[in-house]
Design a protein around this motif. Structure first.
Motif, PDB file in Angstrom:
ATOM      1  N   LEU A   9       0.691  -1.098   0.042  1.00 18.07           N
ATOM      2  CA  LEU A   9       0.152  -0.088   0.142  1.00 18.07           C
ATOM      3  C   LEU A   9       0.536   1.355   0.109  1.00 18.07           C
ATOM      4  O   LEU A   9       1.263   2.091  -0.375  1.00 18.07           O
ATOM      5  CB  LEU A   9      -0.737   0.191   1.631  1.00 18.07           C
ATOM      6  N   PHE A  10       1.832   1.604   0.483  1.00 20.16           N
ATOM      7  CA  PHE A  10       3.069   2.232   0.865  1.00 20.16           C
ATOM      8  C   PHE A  10       3.354   2.574  -0.601  1.00 20.16           C
ATOM      9  O   PHE A  10       3.586   3.814  -0.951  1.00 20.16           O
ATOM     10  CB  PHE A  10       3.864   2.059   1.595  1.00 20.16           C
ATOM     11  N   TRP A  11       3.482   1.171  -1.340  1.00 22.08           N
ATOM     12  CA  TRP A  11       4.336   1.698  -2.775  1.00 22.08           C
ATOM     13  C   TRP A  11       3.479   2.307  -3.566  1.00 22.08           C
ATOM     14  O   TRP A  11       3.605   3.142  -4.803  1.00 22.08           O
ATOM     15  CB  TRP A  11       5.386   0.472  -3.375  1.00 22.08           C
ATOM     16  N   PHE A  12       2.402   1.851  -3.298  1.00 21.28           N
ATOM     17  CA  PHE A  12       1.149   2.099  -4.345  1.00 21.28           C
ATOM     18  C   PHE A  12       0.872   3.457  -3.903  1.00 21.28           C
ATOM     19  O   PHE A  12       0.318   4.449  -5.154  1.00 21.28           O
ATOM     20  CB  PHE A  12      -0.389   1.088  -4.081  1.00 21.28           C
ATOM     21  N   ILE A  13       0.010   3.782  -3.021  1.00 21.43           N
ATOM     22  CA  ILE A  13       0.188   5.196  -2.822  1.00 21.43           C
ATOM     23  C   ILE A  13       1.666   6.396  -3.011  1.00 21.43           C
ATOM     24  O   ILE A  13       1.282   7.230  -4.006  1.00 21.43           O
ATOM     25  CB  ILE A  13       0.226   5.685  -1.173  1.00 21.43           C
ATOM     26  N   SER A  14       2.716   5.704  -3.015  1.00 20.30           N
ATOM     27  CA  SER A  14       3.602   6.712  -3.284  1.00 20.30           C
ATOM     28  C   SER A  14       3.821   6.685  -4.829  1.00 20.30           C
ATOM     29  O   SER A  14       4.419   7.631  -5.470  1.00 20.30           O
ATOM     30  CB  SER A  14       5.167   5.881  -2.359  1.00 20.30           C
ATOM     31  N   ILE A  15       3.291   5.817  -5.317  1.00 21.47           N
ATOM     32  CA  ILE A  15       3.145   5.976  -6.892  1.00 21.47           C
ATOM     33  C   ILE A  15       2.586   6.569  -7.654  1.00 21.47           C
ATOM     34  O   ILE A  15       2.554   7.631  -8.626  1.00 21.47           O
ATOM     35  CB  ILE A  15       3.730   4.651  -7.781  1.00 21.47           C
ATOM     36  N   GLY A  16       1.154   6.393  -7.016  1.00 18.59           N
ATOM     37  CA  GLY A  16       0.347   7.501  -7.448  1.00 18.59           C
ATOM     38  C   GLY A  16       0.317   9.104  -6.725  1.00 18.59           C
ATOM     39  O   GLY A  16      -0.345   9.689  -8.059  1.00 18.59           O
ATOM     40  N   ILE A  17       0.823   9.528  -5.663  1.00 19.46           N
ATOM     41  CA  ILE A  17       1.056  10.347  -5.765  1.00 19.46           C
ATOM     42  C   ILE A  17       1.963  11.132  -6.856  1.00 19.46           C
ATOM     43  O   ILE A  17       2.029  12.111  -7.077  1.00 19.46           O
ATOM     44  CB  ILE A  17       1.755  10.924  -4.281  1.00 19.46           C
ATOM     45  N   THR A  18       3.309  10.627  -6.890  1.00 24.04           N
ATOM     46  CA  THR A  18       4.277  11.018  -7.725  1.00 24.04           C
ATOM     47  C   THR A  18       3.906  10.882  -9.071  1.00 24.04           C
ATOM     48  O   THR A  18       3.604  11.820  -9.618  1.00 24.04           O
ATOM     49  CB  THR A  18       5.728   9.909  -7.838  1.00 24.04           C
ATOM     50  N   VAL A  19       3.219  10.142  -9.331  1.00 26.87           N
ATOM     51  CA  VAL A  19       2.287   9.850 -10.628  1.00 26.87           C
ATOM     52  C   VAL A  19       1.238  11.221 -11.233  1.00 26.87           C
ATOM     53  O   VAL A  19       1.943  11.774 -12.592  1.00 26.87           O
ATOM     54  CB  VAL A  19       1.919   8.972 -11.045  1.00 26.87           C
ATOM     55  N   GLY A  20       0.720  11.325 -10.454  1.00 24.12           N
ATOM     56  CA  GLY A  20      -0.560  12.434 -10.521  1.00 24.12           C
ATOM     57  C   GLY A  20       0.434  13.730 -10.515  1.00 24.12           C
ATOM     58  O   GLY A  20      -0.107  14.930 -10.957  1.00 24.12           O
ATOM     59  N   LEU A  21       1.237  13.869  -9.317  1.00 27.23           N
ATOM     60  CA  LEU A  21       2.248  15.172  -9.443  1.00 27.23           C
ATOM     61  C   LEU A  21       2.649  15.856 -10.489  1.00 27.23           C
ATOM     62  O   LEU A  21       2.441  16.899 -11.210  1.00 27.23           O
ATOM     63  CB  LEU A  21       3.305  15.195  -8.337  1.00 27.23           C
ATOM     64  N   VAL A  22       4.039  15.036 -11.647  1.00 26.22           N
ATOM     65  CA  VAL A  22       4.248  15.083 -12.639  1.00 26.22           C
ATOM     66  C   VAL A  22       3.222  15.412 -13.142  1.00 26.22           C
ATOM     67  O   VAL A  22       3.464  15.821 -14.456  1.00 26.22           O
ATOM     68  CB  VAL A  22       4.511  13.750 -13.001  1.00 26.22           C
ATOM     69  N   PHE A  23       2.475  14.211 -13.308  1.00 25.37           N
ATOM     70  CA  PHE A  23       1.126  14.456 -14.332  1.00 25.37           C
ATOM     71  C   PHE A  23       0.954  15.652 -14.466  1.00 25.37           C
ATOM     72  O   PHE A  23       0.288  16.457 -15.181  1.00 25.37           O
ATOM     73  CB  PHE A  23      -0.004  13.584 -14.097  1.00 25.37           C
ATOM     74  N   GLY A  24      -0.328  16.254 -13.720  1.00 28.22           N
ATOM     75  CA  GLY A  24      -0.556  17.400 -13.339  1.00 28.22           C
ATOM     76  C   GLY A  24       0.717  18.762 -13.490  1.00 28.22           C
ATOM     77  O   GLY A  24       0.455  20.014 -13.671  1.00 28.22           O
ATOM     78  N   MET A  25       1.747  18.674 -13.446  1.00 27.70           N
ATOM     79  CA  MET A  25       3.099  19.585 -13.604  1.00 27.70           C
ATOM     80  C   MET A  25       2.415  19.973 -14.982  1.00 27.70           C
ATOM     81  O   MET A  25       3.044  20.727 -15.664  1.00 27.70           O
ATOM     82  CB  MET A  25       3.648  19.065 -13.290  1.00 27.70           C
ATOM     83  N   ILE A  26       2.892  18.744 -15.650  1.00 31.08           N
ATOM     84  CA  ILE A  26       2.263  18.580 -17.038  1.00 31.08           C
ATOM     85  C   ILE A  26       1.518  19.262 -18.072  1.00 31.08           C
ATOM     86  O   ILE A  26       1.572  20.279 -18.909  1.00 31.08           O
ATOM     87  CB  ILE A  26       2.999  17.437 -18.015  1.00 31.08           C
ATOM     88  N   ILE A  27       0.373  18.968 -17.650  1.00 29.61           N
ATOM     89  CA  ILE A  27      -0.575  19.899 -18.536  1.00 29.61           C
ATOM     90  C   ILE A  27      -1.403  21.022 -17.945  1.00 29.61           C
ATOM     91  O   ILE A  27      -2.111  21.428 -18.765  1.00 29.61           O
ATOM     92  CB  ILE A  27      -1.818  18.558 -18.525  1.00 29.61           C
ATOM     93  N   LYS A  28      -0.603  21.293 -16.626  1.00 30.64           N
ATOM     94  CA  LYS A  28      -0.958  22.607 -15.954  1.00 30.64           C
ATOM     95  C   LYS A  28      -2.791  22.973 -16.132  1.00 30.64           C
ATOM     96  O   LYS A  28      -2.862  22.583 -15.418  1.00 30.64           O
ATOM     97  CB  LYS A  28      -0.421  23.893 -16.922  1.00 30.64           C
ATOM     98  N   ASN A  29      -2.859  24.193 -16.792  1.00 34.73           N
ATOM     99  CA  ASN A  29      -4.382  24.470 -16.156  1.00 34.73           C
ATOM    100  C   ASN A  29      -5.668  24.017 -16.990  1.00 34.73           C
ATOM    101  O   ASN A  29      -6.592  24.192 -17.855  1.00 34.73           O
ATOM    102  CB  ASN A  29      -4.694  26.462 -16.833  1.00 34.73           C
ATOM    103  N   GLU A  30      -4.661  22.636 -18.461  1.00 34.68           N
ATOM    104  CA  GLU A  30      -5.535  22.611 -19.962  1.00 34.68           C
ATOM    105  C   GLU A  30      -6.608  21.187 -18.850  1.00 34.68           C
ATOM    106  O   GLU A  30      -7.233  20.951 -19.695  1.00 34.68           O
ATOM    107  CB  GLU A  30      -4.427  21.962 -20.421  1.00 34.68           C
ATOM    108  N   GLY A  31      -6.762  20.396 -17.964  1.00 37.01           N
ATOM    109  CA  GLY A  31      -7.257  19.445 -17.139  1.00 37.01           C
ATOM    110  C   GLY A  31      -7.934  20.204 -15.556  1.00 37.01           C
ATOM    111  O   GLY A  31      -7.931  21.037 -15.587  1.00 37.01           O
TER     112      GLY A  31
END
Length: 100
Positions: A9-31
């Motif tokens: 669960l720790f690794w799942f949560i860590s992966i989710g936070i990291t991927v969500g952060l990177v994804f959000g920083m890439i698309i910025k205000n478009e999504g």
């Protein structure tokens, strides 16, 4: 065989936070917003990683990574807005030179 434990669960949560952060920083205000991307990435990673363990796939961490990316893609592709819709008219300073 991997079991659903606190470490998984720790690794799942860590992966989710990291991927969500990177994804959000890439698309910025478009999504979706950055916080929504982090939340959806974490939920997607935990749910898909848990399903991967339950079904007995080999490496559930990679399965949760792919699942997190899939959930974020689906959440953002159906929530696309243009900057003009959100902020009104946006002047990007582009000048078109006409041929005379």
């Amino acid at each position: 065989m991997t079991t659903l434990s606190a470490t998984a669960l720790f690794w799942f949560i860590s992966i989710g936070i990291t991927v969500g952060l990177v994804f959000g920083m890439i698309i910025k205000n478009e999504g979706r917003s950055l916080y929504a991307n982090i939340t959806w990435g974490t939920v997607g990673a935990v749910v898909v990683g848990s399903i991967g363990i339950w079904l007995g796939f080999g490496d559930s961490v990679i399965f949760s990574l792919v699942g997190s990316l899939t959930v974020l893609f689906i959440a953002n592709v159906f929530h696309q807005h243009h900057k003009e819709d959100i902020f009104g008219h946006v002047d990007l300073g582009i000048k078109i030179k006409r041929k005379e």
